[in-house]
Design a protein around this motif. Structure first.
Motif, mmCIF file in Angstrom:
data_model
loop_
_atom_site.group_PDB
_atom_site.id
_atom_site.type_symbol
_atom_site.label_atom_id
_atom_site.label_comp_id
_atom_site.label_asym_id
_atom_site.label_seq_id
_atom_site.Cartn_x
_atom_site.Cartn_y
_atom_site.Cartn_z
ATOM 1 N N GLN A 38 0.982 -1.583 0.009
ATOM 2 C CA GLN A 38 -0.426 -0.393 -0.299
ATOM 3 C C GLN A 38 1.103 1.193 0.046
ATOM 4 O O GLN A 38 0.390 2.022 0.088
ATOM 5 C CB GLN A 38 -1.226 0.011 0.984
ATOM 6 C CG GLN A 38 -0.369 0.089 2.567
ATOM 7 C CD GLN A 38 -0.116 -0.682 3.100
ATOM 8 O OE1 GLN A 38 0.487 -2.148 2.463
ATOM 9 N NE2 GLN A 38 -0.631 -1.272 4.805
ATOM 10 N N HIS A 50 -3.345 5.766 1.268
ATOM 11 C CA HIS A 50 -2.596 4.116 1.538
ATOM 12 C C HIS A 50 -3.787 3.353 2.248
ATOM 13 O O HIS A 50 -2.871 2.592 2.622
ATOM 14 C CB HIS A 50 -1.216 4.098 2.152
ATOM 15 C CG HIS A 50 -1.144 4.641 3.506
ATOM 16 N ND1 HIS A 50 -1.717 4.032 4.489
ATOM 17 C CD2 HIS A 50 -1.264 5.617 3.914
ATOM 18 C CE1 HIS A 50 -1.464 4.829 5.812
ATOM 19 N NE2 HIS A 50 -0.855 6.426 5.338
ATOM 20 N N ARG A 51 -5.111 2.806 2.064
ATOM 21 C CA ARG A 51 -5.885 1.891 2.145
ATOM 22 C C ARG A 51 -6.561 1.639 0.537
ATOM 23 O O ARG A 51 -7.130 2.224 -0.265
ATOM 24 C CB ARG A 51 -6.725 3.033 2.726
ATOM 25 C CG ARG A 51 -6.541 3.520 4.211
ATOM 26 C CD ARG A 51 -7.000 3.421 5.250
ATOM 27 N NE ARG A 51 -6.825 4.384 6.442
ATOM 28 C CZ ARG A 51 -5.930 4.963 7.398
ATOM 29 N NH1 ARG A 51 -5.003 3.680 6.899
ATOM 30 N NH2 ARG A 51 -5.494 5.439 7.924
ATOM 31 N N ILE A 52 -6.753 0.458 1.333
ATOM 32 C CA ILE A 52 -8.035 -0.368 0.590
ATOM 33 C C ILE A 52 -9.349 -0.627 1.293
ATOM 34 O O ILE A 52 -9.186 -0.387 2.424
ATOM 35 C CB ILE A 52 -7.398 -1.591 -0.495
ATOM 36 C CG1 ILE A 52 -7.154 -2.764 1.382
ATOM 37 C CG2 ILE A 52 -6.358 -1.409 -1.055
ATOM 38 C CD1 ILE A 52 -7.774 -3.651 1.987
ATOM 39 N N GLU A 64 -12.707 4.894 -0.240
ATOM 40 C CA GLU A 64 -13.728 4.646 1.237
ATOM 41 C C GLU A 64 -15.113 3.403 0.898
ATOM 42 O O GLU A 64 -15.471 4.182 -0.304
ATOM 43 C CB GLU A 64 -14.432 6.200 1.197
ATOM 44 C CG GLU A 64 -13.998 7.213 2.173
ATOM 45 C CD GLU A 64 -12.769 6.476 3.367
ATOM 46 O OE1 GLU A 64 -14.361 5.276 4.239
ATOM 47 O OE2 GLU A 64 -12.448 6.494 4.492
ATOM 48 N N SER A 65 -15.259 2.458 1.237
ATOM 49 C CA SER A 65 -15.647 1.569 1.158
ATOM 50 C C SER A 65 -17.460 2.060 0.792
ATOM 51 O O SER A 65 -18.436 1.620 0.096
ATOM 52 C CB SER A 65 -15.901 0.427 2.143
ATOM 53 O OG SER A 65 -15.946 0.572 3.481
HETATM 54 N N1 GSH Z 1 -12.957 3.965 5.801
HETATM 55 C C1 GSH Z 1 -12.013 2.906 4.815
HETATM 56 C C2 GSH Z 1 -10.864 2.341 5.703
HETATM 57 C C3 GSH Z 1 -10.196 0.870 4.817
HETATM 58 C C4 GSH Z 1 -8.985 0.387 5.882
HETATM 59 O O1 GSH Z 1 -8.879 0.922 6.613
HETATM 60 N N2 GSH Z 1 -8.687 -0.372 5.271
HETATM 61 C C5 GSH Z 1 -7.552 -0.850 5.778
HETATM 62 C C6 GSH Z 1 -7.656 -2.711 5.327
HETATM 63 S S1 GSH Z 1 -9.427 -2.767 5.877
HETATM 64 C C7 GSH Z 1 -6.176 -0.260 5.059
HETATM 65 O O2 GSH Z 1 -6.107 0.055 3.804
HETATM 66 N N3 GSH Z 1 -5.011 0.139 6.012
HETATM 67 C C8 GSH Z 1 -3.582 -0.462 5.368
HETATM 68 C C9 GSH Z 1 -2.795 1.322 5.824
HETATM 69 O O3 GSH Z 1 -3.971 1.600 6.544
HETATM 70 O O4 GSH Z 1 -2.075 1.408 5.730
HETATM 71 C C10 GSH Z 1 -13.422 2.108 4.540
HETATM 72 O O5 GSH Z 1 -14.563 1.863 4.582
HETATM 73 O O6 GSH Z 1 -12.550 2.092 3.078
#
Ligand code: GSH
Length: 131
Positions: A38, A50-52, A64-65
């Protein structure tokens, strides 16, 4: 075709994955390992946070999901993800937000503990197999 950046273990990814399956929308799954993928420059160009999950639809990138669910539901209305009756809609949105903002953060200490235990177990196994 839609592209979905995801991680199998991520509940945030799973809600998008399930919505795509429910609506029978074809998509290209692009799995990331959250132990560093990420932070790769290519992915940071897609989501600087950096989030999925991340959904890419042509020149549009949605992060954002819950925003992704709204986008999918607007673009592919059948079958609908949300009820139209006002009370039911209020309850669904409330449950979504409480899950995301209250329940998931409260679970982090537990999942971190379980994941760390699993990583330690694997590392112990791979080391003991070496000797
Ligand atoms: N609010 C975001 C939360 C996304 C999130 O926290 N994803 C986590 C995995 S469940 C992630 O990518 N973490 C990697 C990081 O923060 O570096 C959503 O609903 O998409």
């Amino acid at each position: 075709m839609l592209k979905l950046y995801y991680t199998p273990i991520s509940v945030n990814s799973r809600r998008v994955w399930v919505a795509l399956l429910e609506k029978q929308i074809a998509f290209e799954p692009l799995a990331l390992n959250l132990d560093g993928d990420q932070f790769e420059p290519d992915f940071l160009g897609i989501n600087p946070f950096h989030r999925i999950p991340v959904l890419v639809d042509g020149d549009l990138t949605v992060v954002e999901s819950l925003a992704i669910l709204d986008y999918i539901d607007a673009k592919y209305p059948a079958p609908p993800l949300l009820p139209t009756e006002v009370k039911a809609l209020g309850i669904v949105r409330m449950v979504e937000m409480v899950t995301l903002n209250e329940l998931l953060p409260a679970m982090f200490p537990l999942t971190r503990q379980l994941l760390c235990r699993e990583i330690l177990r694997k590392s112990w196994h791979s080391q003991s197999n070496r000797y």
